[in-house]
Structures are given as C-alpha cells and as structure tokens.
Design a protein around this motif. Structure first.
Motif, PDB file in Angstrom:
ATOM      1  N   THR A   7      -8.810 -11.441   5.135  1.00  0.00           N
ATOM      2  CA  THR A   7      -8.241 -10.475   5.234  1.00  0.00           C
ATOM      3  C   THR A   7      -8.965  -9.757   3.654  1.00  0.00           C
ATOM      4  OG1 THR A   7      -5.919 -11.832   4.911  1.00  0.00           O
ATOM      5  CG2 THR A   7      -7.379 -10.536   6.866  1.00  0.00           C
ATOM      6  N   SER A   8      -9.100 -11.170   2.980  1.00  0.00           N
ATOM      7  CA  SER A   8      -9.471 -11.479   1.518  1.00  0.00           C
ATOM      8  C   SER A   8      -9.953 -12.534   1.715  1.00  0.00           C
ATOM      9  CB  SER A   8      -8.486 -11.132   0.757  1.00  0.00           C
ATOM     10  OG  SER A   8      -7.382 -12.318   0.538  1.00  0.00           O
ATOM     11  N   ALA A  15      -7.070 -16.917   2.217  1.00  0.00           N
ATOM     12  CA  ALA A  15      -8.097 -16.189   2.943  1.00  0.00           C
ATOM     13  C   ALA A  15      -7.530 -15.461   4.361  1.00  0.00           C
ATOM     14  CB  ALA A  15      -9.304 -16.633   2.998  1.00  0.00           C
ATOM     15  N   LEU A  58     -15.410  -7.885   5.021  1.00  0.00           N
ATOM     16  CA  LEU A  58     -13.537  -8.198   5.625  1.00  0.00           C
ATOM     17  C   LEU A  58     -12.725  -6.618   6.657  1.00  0.00           C
ATOM     18  CD1 LEU A  58     -12.724  -8.902   1.817  1.00  0.00           C
ATOM     19  CD2 LEU A  58     -13.577 -10.169   3.932  1.00  0.00           C
TER      20      LEU A  58
END
Length: 198
Positions: A7-8, A15, A58
């Motif tokens: 997600t990041s 992450a 993402l």
C-alpha cells in the motif's frame, strides 16, 4: 479473497497490508489458481521498496512465485483443467488466496512436492540450473564457489552442483547460514564475517 498488498513503498513490515479483495476472474489464456503456497523472493523485497524493474501502481498484491490448484480456466486455455496442481512465476499477485496465472507460463507441480516446495522450485532452481549448465558448462569434478549459499538461488545452486558431481565451497554471512550450506551439501562453508574467503 484475502491478499497481501503493498500500500506504500518501503520495507515489507511497513509496506504490506492484509486486505479483502473481490475474487479475480480468469481472462483469455489465464488460470485461476487457489494458492497453496507462495515463495517470497528477492524481487518481492525490491518491489516493496519500488526498486525492481517492474513497478506496479499502488496498491498491488505482492508475490511473483506461487503454487496451488486450478479453480477455473479462462477462454482459449488448452491442456489445463480445474483440480490440477500448478506452479509458476507471476508479475504480481501470488500472495493471495487466489491468483491469476498465464497458462502458457504455468507448469505442472510435481506430485512429489507439496505446494510450499513447488512454489519455491521455479525461480531459484531455474536460475541455478541455467547458471551452472547453460552459462558455466559445469562438468563433474569442477569446484563451484557459491556466494550467498544459504539464500534461495544459493541453496538451489549448492544442491544442483552436488547433484552434478561438483564439490561446492559456499560463502555465507553467519554461522547459522554456514550450517545450512553444509547441510545442503557444501564441502566447505566460509562465514564472510569471520574469515577472509579470498
């Protein structure tokens, strides 16, 4: 289905997030596979950090290697049927309950291997086999030096070199990893932190 999504960008612990997603549907040339096991690999780590050659937008479901059982086949798929076990490499998506495999890039999972073993077979062993036999032209009795001997490709390389009749010297980073390399068949495992392997 549940899936581990990036997600990041960052370290996997930061992450990844376990999310609920709609079940995918196989398109032309695809297999829908119920994932029995995924084999997190170095490309997965690099993808988490945004440092791999493939940079999906993402959020994306991580996992470039997986094995499992076919649930459904898409249009124009021949030679595969629900219930068959497969393994393969994916661009992304293996760290989920269901994953889409390209039928042309899937392989029958050997009956002798469980899903965890089959998931780890493709990338590491193919890379090691290609390096030893296609590139190096390994012959029985030649000594093989394996760096990162306790890693995925390193451990596969040790096993395949030993199977080909080549003694192995493994370079590793720690006493536990030296034990792993020796257990896999290396005649000598050098801990680069404790000795000058050169």
């Amino acid at each position: 289905m549940k899936a581990w999504q990036v997600t990041s960008l960052g370290a996997p612990a930061d992450a990844l997030e376990l999310v609920e997603l709609a079940d995918p549907t196989p398109g032309p040339g695809q297999l829908l596979v119920r994932v029995g096991a995924a084999a997190p690999s170095y490309p997965d780590l690099l993808m988490c950090r945004g440092e791999y050659q493939i940079k999906p937008p993402l959020p994306f479901t991580l996992g470039v290697e997986a094995a499992g059982t076919i649930e459904a086949v898409g249009p124009d798929v021949h030679g595969w049927a629900p219930g068959q076990r497969v393994l393969g490499m994916l661009e992304t998506g293996g760290l989920a309950e269901l994953a889409l495999f390209e039928a042309a890039q899937a392989f029958a999972a050997p009956a002798e291997l469980d899903d965890a073993e089959a998931a780890a077979l493709h990338m590491n062993y193919q890379t090691a086999h290609f390096a030893l036999h296609r590139r190096a032209g390994l012959r029985r009795g030649e000594t093989v030096l394996v760096h990162a001997g306790a890693g995925g490709v390193g451990s596969a390389t040790i096993q395949l070199a030993v199977a080909a009749g080549a003694p192995v010297v493994a370079v590793v980073g720690g006493p536990e990893k030296a034990e792993v390399a020796t257990r896999l068949g290396a005649e000598l495992a050098v801990d680069r932190h404790a000795a000058d392997f050169v």
